[in-house]
Design an enzyme around this catalytic site. Structure first.
Site, PDB file in Angstrom:
ATOM      1  N   PHE A   1      20.528  58.551  44.333  1.00  0.00           N
ATOM      2  CA  PHE A   1      21.296  57.574  43.571  1.00  0.00           C
ATOM      3  C   PHE A   1      22.780  57.964  43.564  1.00  0.00           C
ATOM      4  O   PHE A   1      23.124  59.085  43.239  1.00  0.00           O
ATOM      5  CB  PHE A   1      20.760  57.492  42.135  1.00  0.00           C
ATOM      6  N   GLN A   2      23.633  57.026  43.968  1.00  0.00           N
ATOM      7  CA  GLN A   2      25.086  57.200  44.006  1.00  0.00           C
ATOM      8  C   GLN A   2      25.533  58.339  44.914  1.00  0.00           C
ATOM      9  O   GLN A   2      26.510  59.023  44.639  1.00  0.00           O
ATOM     10  CB  GLN A   2      25.650  57.372  42.587  1.00  0.00           C
TER      11      GLN A   2
ATOM     12  N   GLU B   1      38.762  52.919  39.075  1.00  0.00           N
ATOM     13  CA  GLU B   1      39.182  54.139  39.776  1.00  0.00           C
ATOM     14  C   GLU B   1      40.383  53.883  40.680  1.00  0.00           C
ATOM     15  O   GLU B   1      41.212  54.756  40.881  1.00  0.00           O
ATOM     16  CB  GLU B   1      38.037  54.731  40.597  1.00  0.00           C
TER      17      GLU B   1
ATOM     18  N   LYS C   1      27.027  68.306  41.386  1.00  0.00           N
ATOM     19  CA  LYS C   1      26.767  68.433  39.952  1.00  0.00           C
ATOM     20  C   LYS C   1      26.079  69.752  39.592  1.00  0.00           C
ATOM     21  O   LYS C   1      26.390  70.353  38.561  1.00  0.00           O
ATOM     22  CB  LYS C   1      25.917  67.244  39.477  1.00  0.00           C
TER      23      LYS C   1
ATOM     24  N   MET D   1      54.035  36.333  51.078  1.00  0.00           N
ATOM     25  CA  MET D   1      54.383  36.916  52.375  1.00  0.00           C
ATOM     26  C   MET D   1      53.532  36.319  53.491  1.00  0.00           C
ATOM     27  O   MET D   1      54.013  36.091  54.603  1.00  0.00           O
ATOM     28  CB  MET D   1      54.224  38.440  52.338  1.00  0.00           C
TER      29      MET D   1
HETATM   30  C1  LIG Z   1      44.851  44.973  49.436  1.00  0.00           C
HETATM   31  C2  LIG Z   1      45.597  44.032  50.316  1.00  0.00           C
HETATM   32  N1  LIG Z   1      45.024  42.896  50.736  1.00  0.00           N
HETATM   33  C3  LIG Z   1      45.702  42.047  51.539  1.00  0.00           C
HETATM   34  C4  LIG Z   1      46.977  42.321  51.942  1.00  0.00           C
HETATM   35  C5  LIG Z   1      47.719  41.362  52.857  1.00  0.00           C
HETATM   36  N2  LIG Z   1      48.913  40.836  52.181  1.00  0.00           N
HETATM   37  C6  LIG Z   1      50.149  41.337  52.361  1.00  0.00           C
HETATM   38  S1  LIG Z   1      51.312  40.600  51.428  1.00  0.00           S
HETATM   39  C7  LIG Z   1      50.183  39.531  50.783  1.00  0.00           C
HETATM   40  C8  LIG Z   1      50.602  38.515  49.763  1.00  0.00           C
HETATM   41  C9  LIG Z   1      50.892  39.121  48.454  1.00  0.00           C
HETATM   42  O1  LIG Z   1      51.030  38.108  47.487  1.00  0.00           O
HETATM   43  P1  LIG Z   1      51.748  38.414  46.117  1.00  0.00           P
HETATM   44  O2  LIG Z   1      51.274  39.687  45.547  1.00  0.00           O
HETATM   45  O3  LIG Z   1      51.648  37.212  45.244  1.00  0.00           O
HETATM   46  O4  LIG Z   1      53.252  38.659  46.572  1.00  0.00           O
HETATM   47  P2  LIG Z   1      54.332  37.616  47.176  1.00  0.00           P
HETATM   48  O5  LIG Z   1      54.351  37.820  48.657  1.00  0.00           O
HETATM   49  O6  LIG Z   1      53.908  36.250  46.784  1.00  0.00           O
HETATM   50  O7  LIG Z   1      55.625  38.044  46.558  1.00  0.00           O
HETATM   51  C10 LIG Z   1      48.911  39.777  51.316  1.00  0.00           C
HETATM   52  C11 LIG Z   1      47.719  38.994  50.993  1.00  0.00           C
HETATM   53  C12 LIG Z   1      47.524  43.542  51.498  1.00  0.00           C
HETATM   54  N3  LIG Z   1      48.748  43.945  51.852  1.00  0.00           N
HETATM   55  N4  LIG Z   1      46.840  44.371  50.675  1.00  0.00           N
END
Ligand SMILES: Cc1ncc(C[n+]2csc(CCOP(=O)(O)OP(=O)(O)O)c2C)c(N)n1
Ligand SMILES: [Mg+2]
Length: 599
Positions: free
Chosen positions: A110-111, A48, A160, A507
């Protein structure tokens, strides 16, 4: 008609042609009705969250409302992230959910989850259908609210038992809503004041956001900027609101924005090594900032008191709650942006502004040439263990992530629609691709939701089948909705993905390097027991989904591989191995100022 059929016809009457819907007990009646629709294509996502991000991609690419649907309980909760995302980025999204029969509500059936209650803080509006006679009105209202003024997500929760009831629908022509008047026009007095301020200014800057794109005001903005000769910077949400190839464009500003945009807004300062040191000004920034359809997000302003500290700020927004919220401004105007810009253009047409701001343009040109966006292959990168592991003696062939985006820009002539995950790759996609038109860059900006990229690309490709739609993704982000490769293959949606695969949560690694002495806090995504291997093996993953995929390791192979991906009429994945040692610059750490910018 059955309640379920009334709902489907109501969607048809709103012009819905696509719905991303995953069935379950509380929504299968609706799926049964959808199988009888001749107008709506029902796409089955594999999660989803994927379906709801796809609906958002569809909405962001078109400006129409995106529609997704899920069953009650776990189906519904899987929609929450996209609803929050649509709320943060003002995306018109209709989220339909099945609900347990009315007699079961509140009994922990349920759900059952209270989806209305659960989503209240992240919706523009929401409905729980309690009477079959209300369906036509509710659906019409939901689209009206989602799409007008500042767009946003609307939830419709549908028990529903009402789906199974029968009634003769009465279709309303209009849905007047007391207390909701979406057409808001600035008065001439306030707009005249803006013209007066421009005439008095020496260093004006336009700071434009996603509001320009939602209001369809890009053309009016271009005319306004060209006649007044005011340089334009946008937010990440505003990428494409003003052509980034235009001589007046300063590209986007903020934490990872261009140095010249940040200086133009807040002034140039001597670089200081910490917030304890004083800020020493080198050159003045804007003395007038025209903020249009923006919200002074902290990723734009940094320390908000220092943002455009010495300039007069005018803020125009259709949502009055944004005015004076994050930043106190001198002139706040509640208005539809397109109306305001049109009217300003008319006024200036009659009474031209004589100023040319020549000295200001010269200063900006100097900034631009001194601090362009740039990158280089350093010894540090080539000698890193990571690169030695993977490139095995051919380290001079290393592919930097920036190169990939730059080359993609060249090969697509800047015409592709891009989506992204969240992380370094997202910032490089925004920096090294120059966006020319609105709705070209679709990214989870405000919420920053990893996993957004590929499903959003599916939605955009369904909406714009004739365009190249390419997800520039991270290895971490792509994995979060990797199951949507099945949707792409089965539904024949030729959205492409480029994984900038640094084997890390890049990042977060960058922040670890800057603020935690490089101590790795669970940011490595590869297999620690076999670091030579690229893990997971996306080529094998894609093979399982019957989606073509190539891995690219060496620079000399990149152009050919990108071209093969672009030439394909199928969904396609390029797994590009990149170093993790690169940092995104410019960089103004959160809460810091332009004097702290690394560039
Ligand atoms: C759902 C979610 N979980 C955690 C984060 C925190 N977060 C921000 S950037 C990042 C790293 C992303 O890694 P990747 O997709 O490999 O991209 P890169 O920075 O390596 O280009 C994380 C864990 C987020 N933004 N969204
Ligand atoms: Mg990564």
């Amino acid at each position: 008609m059955l309640g379920s059929e009334i709902l489907v016809e109501a969607l048809e009457r709103e012009g819905v042609d696509t719905i991303f819907a995953y069935p379950g007990g509380a929504s299968m009646e609706l799926h049964q009705a959808l199988t009888r629709s001749k107008k709506i294509r029902t796409i089955l996502p594999r999660h989803e969250q994927g379906g709801s991000f796809a609906a958002e991609g569809y909405a962001r690419a078109t400006g129409k409302a995106g529609v997704c649907m899920a069953t009650s309980g776990p189906g519904a909760t899987n929609l929450v992230t996209a609803i929050a995302d649509a709320y943060m980025d003002s995306v018109p999204l209709i989220a339909l959910t099945g609900q347990v029969p009315q007699a079961m509500i509140g009994r922990g059936g349920f759900q059952e989850t209270d989806f209305f209650g659960m989503t209240l803080p992240v919706v523009k509006h929401s409905y729980l259908i309690t009477n079959i006679a209300d369906i036509p009105r509710i659906v019409k209202e939901a689209f009206h609210i989602a799409l007008t003024a500042r767009p946003g997500p609307v939830v419709i929760d549908f028990p529903k038992n009402i789906q199974q009831q029968k009634a003769q629908p009465v279709w309303p022509k209009e849905v007047p809503l007391r207390g909701y008047s979406p057409t808001i026009h600035a008065d001439d007095l306030a707009l005249n004041e803006i013209i007066g301020l421009i005439e008095k200014a020496d260093r004006p800057v336009l700071y434009c956001g996603g509001g320009i794109i939602t209001a369809n005001a890009a053309e009016e903005l271009r005319q306004f900027a060209e006649t007044t000769q005011i340089p334009v910077t946008t937010t990440v949400m505003g990428c494409g609101a003003f052509p980034e190839t235009h001589p007046l464009s300063l590209r986007w500003l903020g934490m990872h924005g261009t140095a010249f945009a940040n200086w133009a807004v807040s002034g140039e300062f001597k670089h200081r090594s910490g917030p304890a040191e004083p800020m020493v000004k080198v050159q003045d920034g804007a003395d007038l900032l025209l903020a249009l359809g923006v919200r002074f997000d902290d990723r734009v302003t940094g320390k908000v008191e220092k943002f455009c500290e010495t300039g007069t700020i005018v803020h125009i927004d259709v949502d009055a709650s944004e005015l004076n919220k994050n930043k106190k401004v001198q002139l706040a105007i509640e208005s539809d942006i397109r109306y305001a810009l049109r009217r300003l253009n008319e006024m200036i047409g009659k009474r031209p502004i004589r100023k040319k701001f020549t000295a200001w343009h010269e200063r900006i040109a100097e900034w631009r040439s001194r601090a362009p966006l740039r990158y280089q292959v350093t010894d540090e990168v080539m000698k890193s263990q990571h690169m030695r592991d993977h490139l095995q003696g051919k380290e001079d062939q290393v592919i930097l992530p920036q190169m990939v985006v730059e080359l993609l820009y060249e090969l697509t002539k800047g015409e592709a629609i891009l989506t992204t995950g969240v992380g370094q790759h997202q910032m490089w996609a925004a920096q090294y691709y120059k966006f020319k038109f609105p709705r070209q860059f679709l990214t989870s900006a405000g919420l920053g939701a990893m996993g957004y990229g590929y499903p959003a690309a599916l939605g955009a490709k369904v909406a714009c089948p004739e365009r190249q739609v390419i997800d520039i993704d991270g290895d971490g982000s792509f994995l979060m909705n990797v199951q949507e490769l099945a949707t792409a293959h089965i539904e024949k949606i030729a959205a492409k993905a480029i994984i900038l695969n640094n084997q890390h949560l890049g990042m977060v690694v960058q922040w670890e390097d800057r603020f935690y002495k490089g101590n790795r806090g669970h940011t490595y995504l590869g297999d620690p027991e076999n670091m030579q291997q690229i893990y997971p093996d996306y080529v094998a993953v894609c093979k399982a989904f019957n989606v073509p995929c190539e891995r690219v390791m060496y620079k000399r192979d990149l152009r050919g591989a990108l071209q093969r991906m672009l030439d394909s009429d199928q969904p396609y994945v390029l797994d590009v191995v990149t170093p993790y040692t690169e940092h995104v610059v410019p960089f103004i750490p959160a809460g810091y100022t332009v004097a702290d910018m690394i560039y």
